[in-house]
Design an enzyme around this catalytic site. Structure first.
Site, short mmCIF file in Angstrom:
data_model
loop_
_atom_site.label_atom_id
_atom_site.label_comp_id
_atom_site.label_asym_id
_atom_site.label_seq_id
_atom_site.Cartn_x
_atom_site.Cartn_y
_atom_site.Cartn_z
N TYR A 139 3.64 7.51 79.50
CA TYR A 139 4.64 6.58 80.02
C TYR A 139 5.30 7.06 81.30
O TYR A 139 6.23 6.43 81.80
CB TYR A 139 5.71 6.31 78.94
N ASP A 141 -5.36 8.29 64.64
CA ASP A 141 -6.15 7.19 64.06
C ASP A 141 -6.15 7.26 62.54
O ASP A 141 -6.01 6.24 61.85
CB ASP A 141 -7.59 7.15 64.63
N LYS A 167 -3.46 13.65 68.95
CA LYS A 167 -4.89 13.35 69.14
C LYS A 167 -5.51 14.57 69.83
O LYS A 167 -6.23 14.45 70.83
CB LYS A 167 -5.05 12.07 69.99
N ASP A 192 5.15 4.51 70.02
CA ASP A 192 5.35 3.09 70.32
C ASP A 192 4.49 2.25 69.37
O ASP A 192 4.96 1.30 68.73
CB ASP A 192 4.94 2.85 71.79
#
Ligand code: NAD
Length: 345
Positions: free
Chosen positions: A130, A216, A182, A240
């Site tokens: 972001y 995930d 991740k 988010d």
């Protein structure tokens, strides 16, 4: 943290926002008045509404007001997709260094697809993808042939958000924090976050349990068995996305509040956006912003008022069964507002 206003009032900035923003902020202010909440509002425009009046989505009077009050309740602000101006929400978080986005999700209505959800997500609010380091490379006359984006996570930022999450767990009697990342693919960008958060977790051993998940797998497990999660701490983009997913477990975005918290200021808002599809129809659910106002009352040291407010919401939803369309009911924003005010009387 908030600056005191006269006569025992607490000065706070109120941003009605765009789309359904003015409808739900009017509802929330009416309910807070009925509750006797001690806020002295300084109303300021931001977002699309401010472009119309001040030709700037983040005008100086809004910034000055938050600099003065250090406390705000904000309606959703519209951000154009693709081009146009940069997200005012992101700019406000950067301006006031609101590094922690606290998003608690708690089932208020029994009998839904998932019962008894109680998950607190802590989203890093200033770093990751972001930061907006983005550009296009033109090739063969196509100005958008290649798009490049760089994320930034720092050791210091990762430490600060992990400490916020574990401190929150200790102060609020939470048992476990799950670090979501991740790091199998984004080895540097989210590896530093995982490594640093694990390091912070060691200082809380014996007080708060810690585990971790790849984002995930976490997204799937939230659907299959959300009760295994107590708190989640994660990077900006994953936070988010997962907080919207968790909102879906408790009845949707109309029930999900958030607090953007930094050392010098705090801005409370709903997780949802300006909902242009239902704006002006009088059917928006004001409860997410109202729950954000309850978080704001906790933040300024008024937990009894916050509890009275949450209790009135719960009785209105569960006993009186007054609910807006997104919750399967037929009530308008005004009818739900009046019903909550009746329960506060
Ligand atoms: P959205 O959250 O506004 O709406 C998604 C869906 O949820 C819509 O169908 C909407 O009608 C419904 N919904 C949302 N809030 C509701 C409520 N209180 N009551 C009943 N239904 C509700 O997401 P979007 O449509 O993707 O985004 C619209 C705009 O909001 C975009 O410009 C986006 O950038 C902005 N946005 C702002 C914020 C913020 O200000 N913090 C957050 C998210 C999105």
């Amino acid at each position: 943290m908030a600056k005191r206003a006269s006569a025992g009032k607490i000065a706070a900035t109120l941003v009605p926002g765009d789309g359904i923003g003015p409808e739900i902020t009017a509802a929330v202010v009416a309910i807070l008045d009925a509750l006797g909440a001690p806020f002295a509002w300084d109303v300021q425009q931001g977002g699309l509404a401010a472009i119309e009046t001040a030709h700037d989505p983040l005008p100086a009077p809004l910034l000055d007001s938050i600099r003065r009050t250090r406390l705000a309740l904000k309606g959703p602000l519209t951000t154009p997709v693709g081009g146009g101006f940069r997200s005012v929400n992101v700019r406000l978080r950067e301006e006031f260094k609101l590094y922690a986005n606290l998003r608690p999700s708690h089932s208020l209505i029994p009998g839904g697809r998932y019962e008894d959800i109680d998950i607190v997500l802590v989203r890093e609010n200033l770093e990751g993808l972001y930061v907006g380091f983005e550009h296009y490379i033109p090739i063969d006359g196509d100005p958008h042939a290649v798009a490049i984006s760089s994320g930034v996570n720092t050791r210091a930022g990762s430490r600060r958000i992990a400490e916020f999450a574990f401190d929150y767990a200790v102060k609020n009697g939470r048992k476990k924090v799950t670090i979501v990342h991740k790091a199998n693919v984004l080895k540097a960008l989210t590896g530093i976050f995982l490594e640093t958060a694990r390091d912070v977790a060691r200082a809380y051993e014996g007080r708060v349990a810690c585990d971790d998940r790849i984002v995930d797998a976490c997204a799937m497990q939230l659907v299959q068995n959300p009760w295994q999660f107590d708190m989640i701490v994660t990077t900006n983009l994953f936070g988010d996305i997962l907080s919207d997913e968790i909102a879906g477990l408790i009845g949707g975005l109309g029930m999900a509040p958030g607090g953007n918290i930094g050392e010098g200021a705090a801005i409370f808002e709903a997780v949802h956006g300006s909902a242009p599809d239902i704006a002006g129809k009088g059917i928006a659910n004001p409860l997410a912003l109202l729950l954000a106002a309850a978080m704001m009352l906790d933040h300024v040291g008024k937990p009894k008022l916050a509890t009275r407010l949450r209790d009135a919401m719960s009785v209105t939803l569960c006993q009186d069964k007054v609910r807006t369309g997104d919750l399967g009911g037929k009530a308008t924003t005004k009818e739900l507002t009046a019903a909550i005010i009746r329960r506060l009387a």
